[in-house]
Scaffold this motif. Structure first.
Motif, mmCIF file in Angstrom:
data_model
loop_
_atom_site.group_PDB
_atom_site.id
_atom_site.type_symbol
_atom_site.label_atom_id
_atom_site.label_comp_id
_atom_site.label_asym_id
_atom_site.label_seq_id
_atom_site.Cartn_x
_atom_site.Cartn_y
_atom_site.Cartn_z
ATOM 1 N N LYS A 64 -63.079 112.776 -15.061
ATOM 2 C CA LYS A 64 -64.415 112.234 -14.732
ATOM 3 C C LYS A 64 -64.631 110.882 -15.414
ATOM 4 O O LYS A 64 -65.140 109.941 -14.806
ATOM 5 N N ASN A 100 -60.148 117.746 -17.351
ATOM 6 C CA ASN A 100 -61.252 117.572 -16.396
ATOM 7 C C ASN A 100 -62.290 116.577 -16.903
ATOM 8 O O ASN A 100 -62.822 115.773 -16.132
ATOM 9 N N ASP A 101 -62.574 116.611 -18.201
ATOM 10 C CA ASP A 101 -63.524 115.655 -18.776
ATOM 11 C C ASP A 101 -63.010 114.223 -18.632
ATOM 12 O O ASP A 101 -63.758 113.310 -18.278
ATOM 13 N N TYR A 102 -61.721 114.029 -18.935
ATOM 14 C CA TYR A 102 -61.143 112.687 -18.851
ATOM 15 C C TYR A 102 -60.952 112.224 -17.408
ATOM 16 O O TYR A 102 -61.045 111.027 -17.131
ATOM 17 N N LEU A 150 -66.536 112.209 -28.187
ATOM 18 C CA LEU A 150 -67.125 112.799 -26.978
ATOM 19 C C LEU A 150 -67.637 114.217 -27.228
ATOM 20 O O LEU A 150 -68.454 114.717 -26.463
ATOM 21 N N ARG A 151 -67.135 114.836 -28.291
ATOM 22 C CA ARG A 151 -67.533 116.205 -28.620
ATOM 23 C C ARG A 151 -67.751 116.329 -30.119
ATOM 24 O O ARG A 151 -67.191 115.569 -30.898
ATOM 25 N N HIS A 204 -70.714 110.755 -20.560
ATOM 26 C CA HIS A 204 -69.646 111.753 -20.639
ATOM 27 C C HIS A 204 -69.583 112.536 -21.949
ATOM 28 O O HIS A 204 -68.741 113.420 -22.087
ATOM 29 N N CYS A 205 -70.445 112.225 -22.895
ATOM 30 C CA CYS A 205 -70.402 112.968 -24.159
ATOM 31 C C CYS A 205 -71.084 114.324 -24.004
ATOM 32 O O CYS A 205 -71.902 114.523 -23.105
ATOM 33 N N SER A 206 -70.737 115.244 -24.888
ATOM 34 C CA SER A 206 -71.355 116.573 -24.861
ATOM 35 C C SER A 206 -72.775 116.488 -25.419
ATOM 36 O O SER A 206 -73.149 115.507 -26.077
ATOM 37 N N HIS A 250 -58.533 118.616 -22.427
ATOM 38 C CA HIS A 250 -59.825 118.260 -21.819
ATOM 39 C C HIS A 250 -59.615 117.400 -20.578
ATOM 40 O O HIS A 250 -60.358 116.453 -20.326
#
Length: 147
Positions: free
Chosen positions: A14, A10-12, A80-81, A123-125, A8
């Motif tokens: 950001k 790209n998520d991290y 986060l997910r 940033h969470c889903s 993940h």
């Protein structure tokens, strides 16, 4: 945890604001290249850091991570997910931060817990947003207690 960061990335990126911070966090999770004389001694650059690691630990373990401290802000981290189990209150890991160390803190049932880490909300889903709803009352108790 390294797999989580890789899968993940790209998520991290950001969450942490760029490559430099992500590289620092990733490096902190890798084994030390320097040998120490005493077994079990972690180099300072390998120490657990918050809020960076709180997000990763909560997500990898699927648990709520609470950091209590007098130095800085006490915070709660959610995955986060993913969605929580039917009883997310049983999924709390609490660490007490004292200068240079963390200690495990066993919390009593339904005790107050600190507010959610601000970064998590951004940033969470969409599916993970429900984590916080299970703990709003406990967080309100914490805010009232701290005032």
């Amino acid at each position: 945890m390294i797999n989580e960061l890789s899968l993940h990335r790209n998520d991290y990126l950001k969450l942490y604001g760029g490559d430099d911070r992500l590289a620092y966090i990733t490096n902190a999770l890798l084994l030390s290249k320097r040998k120490t004389r005493r077994h079990g001694v972690a180099l300072i650059e390998k120490w657990l850091t918050f809020p960076d690691m709180g997000h990763i630990v909560a997500t990898v373990l699927g648990k709520v991570v609470v950091k209590l401290t007098k130095q800085g802000a006490s915070e709660t981290f959610f995955s986060l997910r993913g969605i929580p189990s039917s009883n997310p209150s049983s999924l709390i890991i609490c660490l007490g931060a004292i200068p240079g160390h963390y200690i495990y803190v066993k919390l009593k049932d339904d005790c107050p817990i600190p507010p959610t880490c601000i970064q998590w909300k951004s940033h969470c889903s969409a599916e993970a947003i429900v984590w916080e709803s299970f703990f709003v009352a406990r967080q309100a108790k914490f805010d009232k207690l701290m005032k």
